[in-house]
Design a protein around this motif. Sequence first.
Motif, PDB file in Angstrom:
ATOM      1  N   VAL A 412       0.507  -1.694  -0.085  1.00 38.31           N
ATOM      2  CA  VAL A 412      -0.082   0.125  -0.021  1.00 38.31           C
ATOM      3  C   VAL A 412       0.931   1.421   0.320  1.00 38.31           C
ATOM      4  O   VAL A 412       0.569   2.396  -0.756  1.00 38.31           O
ATOM      5  CB  VAL A 412      -0.707   0.112   0.849  1.00 38.31           C
ATOM      6  CG1 VAL A 412      -1.911   1.305   1.237  1.00 38.31           C
ATOM      7  CG2 VAL A 412      -2.193  -1.218   0.754  1.00 38.31           C
ATOM      8  N   ALA A 413       1.865   1.060   0.816  1.00 37.82           N
ATOM      9  CA  ALA A 413       2.884   2.477   1.195  1.00 37.82           C
ATOM     10  C   ALA A 413       3.990   2.303  -0.245  1.00 37.82           C
ATOM     11  O   ALA A 413       3.275   3.816  -1.341  1.00 37.82           O
ATOM     12  CB  ALA A 413       3.770   2.213   1.958  1.00 37.82           C
ATOM     13  N   PHE A 414       3.548   1.386  -0.711  1.00 38.05           N
ATOM     14  CA  PHE A 414       4.200   1.995  -2.450  1.00 38.05           C
ATOM     15  C   PHE A 414       3.213   2.352  -3.616  1.00 38.05           C
ATOM     16  O   PHE A 414       3.701   3.238  -4.396  1.00 38.05           O
ATOM     17  CB  PHE A 414       4.710   0.194  -2.849  1.00 38.05           C
ATOM     18  CG  PHE A 414       5.773   0.249  -4.635  1.00 38.05           C
ATOM     19  CD1 PHE A 414       6.396   0.699  -4.605  1.00 38.05           C
ATOM     20  CD2 PHE A 414       4.598  -0.317  -5.718  1.00 38.05           C
ATOM     21  CE1 PHE A 414       6.860   0.404  -6.206  1.00 38.05           C
ATOM     22  CE2 PHE A 414       5.181   0.122  -6.906  1.00 38.05           C
ATOM     23  CZ  PHE A 414       6.200   0.542  -6.902  1.00 38.05           C
ATOM     24  N   THR A 415       2.052   1.575  -3.658  1.00 31.58           N
ATOM     25  CA  THR A 415       1.247   2.066  -4.147  1.00 31.58           C
ATOM     26  C   THR A 415       0.924   3.776  -3.725  1.00 31.58           C
ATOM     27  O   THR A 415       1.025   4.242  -5.151  1.00 31.58           O
ATOM     28  CB  THR A 415      -0.250   1.400  -4.404  1.00 31.58           C
ATOM     29  OG1 THR A 415       0.415   0.157  -4.426  1.00 31.58           O
ATOM     30  CG2 THR A 415      -0.908   1.907  -5.097  1.00 31.58           C
ATOM     31  N   LEU A 416       1.081   3.969  -2.899  1.00 29.57           N
ATOM     32  CA  LEU A 416       1.051   5.529  -2.168  1.00 29.57           C
ATOM     33  C   LEU A 416       2.016   6.148  -3.364  1.00 29.57           C
ATOM     34  O   LEU A 416       1.453   7.659  -3.657  1.00 29.57           O
ATOM     35  CB  LEU A 416       0.571   5.723  -1.108  1.00 29.57           C
ATOM     36  CG  LEU A 416      -0.275   6.817  -0.422  1.00 29.57           C
ATOM     37  CD1 LEU A 416      -0.881   7.256  -0.582  1.00 29.57           C
ATOM     38  CD2 LEU A 416       0.527   7.083   1.018  1.00 29.57           C
ATOM     39  N   LEU A 417       3.146   5.763  -2.632  1.00 23.15           N
ATOM     40  CA  LEU A 417       4.355   6.672  -3.092  1.00 23.15           C
ATOM     41  C   LEU A 417       3.979   6.754  -4.593  1.00 23.15           C
ATOM     42  O   LEU A 417       4.888   8.579  -4.551  1.00 23.15           O
ATOM     43  CB  LEU A 417       5.691   6.409  -2.746  1.00 23.15           C
ATOM     44  CG  LEU A 417       6.480   6.820  -4.142  1.00 23.15           C
ATOM     45  CD1 LEU A 417       7.215   7.867  -2.860  1.00 23.15           C
ATOM     46  CD2 LEU A 417       8.004   5.493  -2.989  1.00 23.15           C
ATOM     47  N   VAL A 418       4.068   5.961  -5.727  1.00 24.97           N
ATOM     48  CA  VAL A 418       4.177   6.037  -6.849  1.00 24.97           C
ATOM     49  C   VAL A 418       2.784   7.110  -7.530  1.00 24.97           C
ATOM     50  O   VAL A 418       2.636   7.785  -8.552  1.00 24.97           O
ATOM     51  CB  VAL A 418       3.380   4.311  -7.460  1.00 24.97           C
ATOM     52  CG1 VAL A 418       3.412   4.487  -8.889  1.00 24.97           C
ATOM     53  CG2 VAL A 418       5.198   3.273  -7.583  1.00 24.97           C
ATOM     54  N   ASN A 419       1.932   7.224  -6.752  1.00 25.72           N
ATOM     55  CA  ASN A 419       0.933   7.775  -7.373  1.00 25.72           C
ATOM     56  C   ASN A 419       1.210   9.249  -6.905  1.00 25.72           C
ATOM     57  O   ASN A 419       0.998   9.991  -7.400  1.00 25.72           O
ATOM     58  CB  ASN A 419      -0.733   7.863  -6.515  1.00 25.72           C
ATOM     59  CG  ASN A 419      -0.808   6.333  -7.633  1.00 25.72           C
ATOM     60  OD1 ASN A 419      -1.464   6.278  -8.690  1.00 25.72           O
ATOM     61  ND2 ASN A 419      -2.416   5.854  -6.895  1.00 25.72           N
TER      62      ASN A 419
END
Length: 462
Positions: A412-419
Amino acid sequence: MVVARTAAAPTTPSVARGPRRSVLFFAFAFAVIADPVSSVAYAIEAALHALHGDLGLLLPTMSLVIGLVVLVTANYWQLVRRFPKGGGAAAAAGRAFGARWTFLPIGALVVDFVLTIGISIAAASSAVIALLPALAPIRIPLALVLLVVVAGLTWFGHGGRLLFAVMTVLFVLAAVAVLVLGFTHPHSTGSAPAHTDPGRSAVFAVVLAFPVAMALATGVEAPSTAIAQLGQLDDTHRRRFGRGTLALLLVIVGGLTLALTALAVNLHIGLPGADSTQIADIAHAAAGPGWLYGAFQLTSSLLLLAAASSSFQAGPGLLKALAGTDERPGVLPAFLGRTNKHHTPYWSVVVYLGAAAVIILAAAGQEQELVLFYAVSVFVSFLVGLLAMARFARTERKPLLAALNAVAAAAVAFTLLVNLLRGWPLLSLVATLAIGGGLYVRWIRAGSPSGIEDVETRAEAD
């Protein structure tokens, strides 16, 4: 994230039996999953835009999206067990890290409700325009009219929640009919190439694209908070309803997403024209311009309006709970909690109406312009909830659960960061932090009243 309301519950818990319980579960589950099901209407297209039209990478991308949805759902499966009276990520954060951390998921939810209204109204307008292209020149006025109509319907309170369940079922049935016809006897095929040059490795392209489509995950939290409405059930049955709804959500959303994605690839349906949507093009290629295509577009637009209506009730309900009562001091001004005879906090509805109108105008009524912002605020809530559940698991010496939650939190943190690296979605994070921080400051000034961790439960149970 949308939390649809069922009929008012009695104050004394009891266990409904037989057919009554089945009807209650139907109304509850299919109403609650209206938001994630409606997200299918724009999430697949959002991924294809991020892939620059490369159909060959679309199915791997959406499979990765569904995989992450499974991880997030597993966390909320645990959360329903721990908080059978509702509360969601706010309750988990408050219990795990202290009351002040409650405001981060609350701020995320406020922003998420506004975005759900805006993107659902915009997508409903696009569905109507795809069916009736002559309306394309009035896209923005059409969206604003639909927004006002949906907001106006909230004046009459939470009656008719069963209609949300019916709309969800009708859309699913229409989608299944389109899929069967599309895989067996399609009306036509598109001309999009199977592959385009993404300008980078396929793996890298998929990794960068899937976070955009994570708008599909918004609404996963809804069952964990909506079970607070089920006051007629005991804790055991609320857990069953919550978990049953999560399982149903995963099956329907995952199944429809992957099947529609596969059909798009099979029929070579790529990026749509200016006055259409990819999902409309899929339905048109599968069924032709006849009644099934019209039914598909109509049910999808009604489902999207139902998702907006749910947020028009859940969002103002949250503000009402934050405004407090005569017995409980509030965080927000008292006028936001004023209700009409149908128990609708009308000033809070006006707040959401104004905020949603602003973002619809800013996006020119285009839902794809809003998708980038959508999977930011709610993922802040997911992240806090996952970290809270990981802490509970470590405290209770459950290493497997702790590891599962840690993996999900990292994803989830990775998804948030990419967005966030895309630039403009930072506005969603800024709004989330600003609202959460502002509420925290007001809470401190109000004397830090107790029970703030249960604000979502109060909002739903009211």
